[in-house]
Design an enzyme around this catalytic site. Structure first.
Site, PDB file in Angstrom:
ATOM      1  N   GLY A 100     -73.319 -23.017  14.337  1.00 15.43           N
ATOM      2  CA  GLY A 100     -73.068 -24.157  13.274  1.00 15.43           C
ATOM      3  C   GLY A 100     -74.528 -24.758  13.111  1.00 15.43           C
ATOM      4  N   ARG A 131     -74.667 -26.475  17.187  1.00 12.77           N
ATOM      5  CA  ARG A 131     -74.745 -25.725  18.267  1.00 12.77           C
ATOM      6  C   ARG A 131     -74.507 -24.220  18.040  1.00 12.77           C
ATOM      7  NH1 ARG A 131     -69.712 -27.871  21.869  1.00 12.77           N
ATOM      8  NH2 ARG A 131     -68.763 -27.483  20.290  1.00 12.77           N
ATOM      9  N   VAL A 189     -67.463 -20.292   6.468  1.00 12.40           N
ATOM     10  CA  VAL A 189     -66.447 -19.498   7.293  1.00 12.40           C
ATOM     11  C   VAL A 189     -66.288 -20.106   8.386  1.00 12.40           C
ATOM     12  CG1 VAL A 189     -69.056 -18.737   8.752  1.00 12.40           C
ATOM     13  CG2 VAL A 189     -66.875 -17.143   8.193  1.00 12.40           C
ATOM     14  N   ASP A 190     -67.014 -21.139   9.037  1.00 15.33           N
ATOM     15  CA  ASP A 190     -66.077 -21.933  10.205  1.00 15.33           C
ATOM     16  C   ASP A 190     -64.883 -22.434   9.728  1.00 15.33           C
ATOM     17  OD1 ASP A 190     -67.318 -23.686   8.302  1.00 15.33           O
ATOM     18  OD2 ASP A 190     -68.051 -25.067  10.038  1.00 15.33           O
ATOM     19  N   THR A 222     -74.026 -54.706  18.227  1.00 19.26           N
ATOM     20  CA  THR A 222     -74.328 -53.886  17.370  1.00 19.26           C
ATOM     21  C   THR A 222     -74.035 -52.620  17.676  1.00 19.26           C
ATOM     22  OG1 THR A 222     -76.509 -54.956  16.600  1.00 19.26           O
ATOM     23  CG2 THR A 222     -76.422 -52.828  16.107  1.00 19.26           C
TER      24      THR A 222
END
EC number: 2.7.1.33
Length: 246
Positions: A9, A12, A101-102, A175
């Site tokens: 990916g 990862r 494709v993922d 914040t």
């Protein structure tokens, strides 16, 4: 036969052996940088692999680095690509190659595991949302920045805004919490809105399935969700079963 699955990916690289039962084995995550990936694969893999199955949505440079490293160990490499139809699963896109494709493999895995309506949400660099019905018809989806990418972009434009840290609260008093709440909240709201739209489209409530590196954080705010960390690898194992039979 020694076979391995690789899910590359934007964030990862995950890999797992393909078992004799046709399922993905125990997954491991490896360093993702081009300069580190060859050494990482050399340490993780056996000396020789008969076949490697790769699904990649990464940059061309990283994809080439992984392929070069795999070529040194694998007798054969098969690269998964999105198909308009795979068994009962039919893709909504008129141009299937434009669906990552993922996302395609995640849909294969979800439908094979349960065969029911599902809203499939991948949380990586992007937040992807796809709806598939119980008959395997993909009904389309959405793409947005993931909370991690939102934080990184905000930090890049305004370095005083921290890229990590903070907790989700409805109305933050600092914040860090405000950033975590705003970015996570934006993703959660999109998923919840998509779930409402899916209910209206189907006339029934689909199963909510989360996967990807950032899914664990969102799952705590979506109590009805099922989290499947290896969904893309599971889908790749299904795709590999058909490839090995041809």
């Amino acid at each position: 036969m020694s076979a391995w699955l690789f899910d590359l990916g934007n964030t990862r690289l995950k890999c797992a052996p393909l078992g004799h039962d046709g399922r993905a084995g125990l997954a491991i995550a490896l360093p993702h940088r081009e300069e580190d990936v060859a050494q990482a694969l050399a340490q993780a893999l056996p000396e020789r692999v008969d076949v490697g199955y790769l699904a990649s949505v990464a940059s061309p440079g990283l994809r080439v680095a992984v392929l070069d490293a795999l070529t040194a160990r694998c007798s054969r490499i098969s690269i998964a690509r999105t198909q308009s139809r795979f068994g009962p699963v039919r893709i909504a896109y008129a141009q299937p190659n434009k669906l990552g494709v993922d996302r395609f493999l995640a849909l294969l895995a979800v439908h094979a595991q349960a065969g029911d309506d599902a809203l499939v949400c991948g949380v990586g660099t992007a937040l992807t949302i796809d709806l598939i019905d119980r008959d395997g018809q993909h009904l389309g989806g959405r793409i947005a920045p993931s909370p991690t990418l939102m934080r990184e972009v905000l930090h890049a434009r305004a370095p005083q805004l921290p890229v990590t840290g903070g907790d989700y609260v409805d109305f933050a008093a600092d914040t860090e919490d405000a950033l975590a709440s705003g970015c996570d909240g934006a993703a959660i709201a999109l998923i919840e809105r998509s779930l409402d739209a899916a209910k209206a489209r189907l006339g029934r409530t689909p199963r909510l399935v989360l996967h990807g590196g950032g899914s664990e954080t969102l799952a705590t705010r979506l109590p009805d969700a099922t989290q499947v960390a290896t969904l893309v690898l599971d889908g790749l194992a299904i795709w590999a079963g058909t490839e090995s039979a041809t």
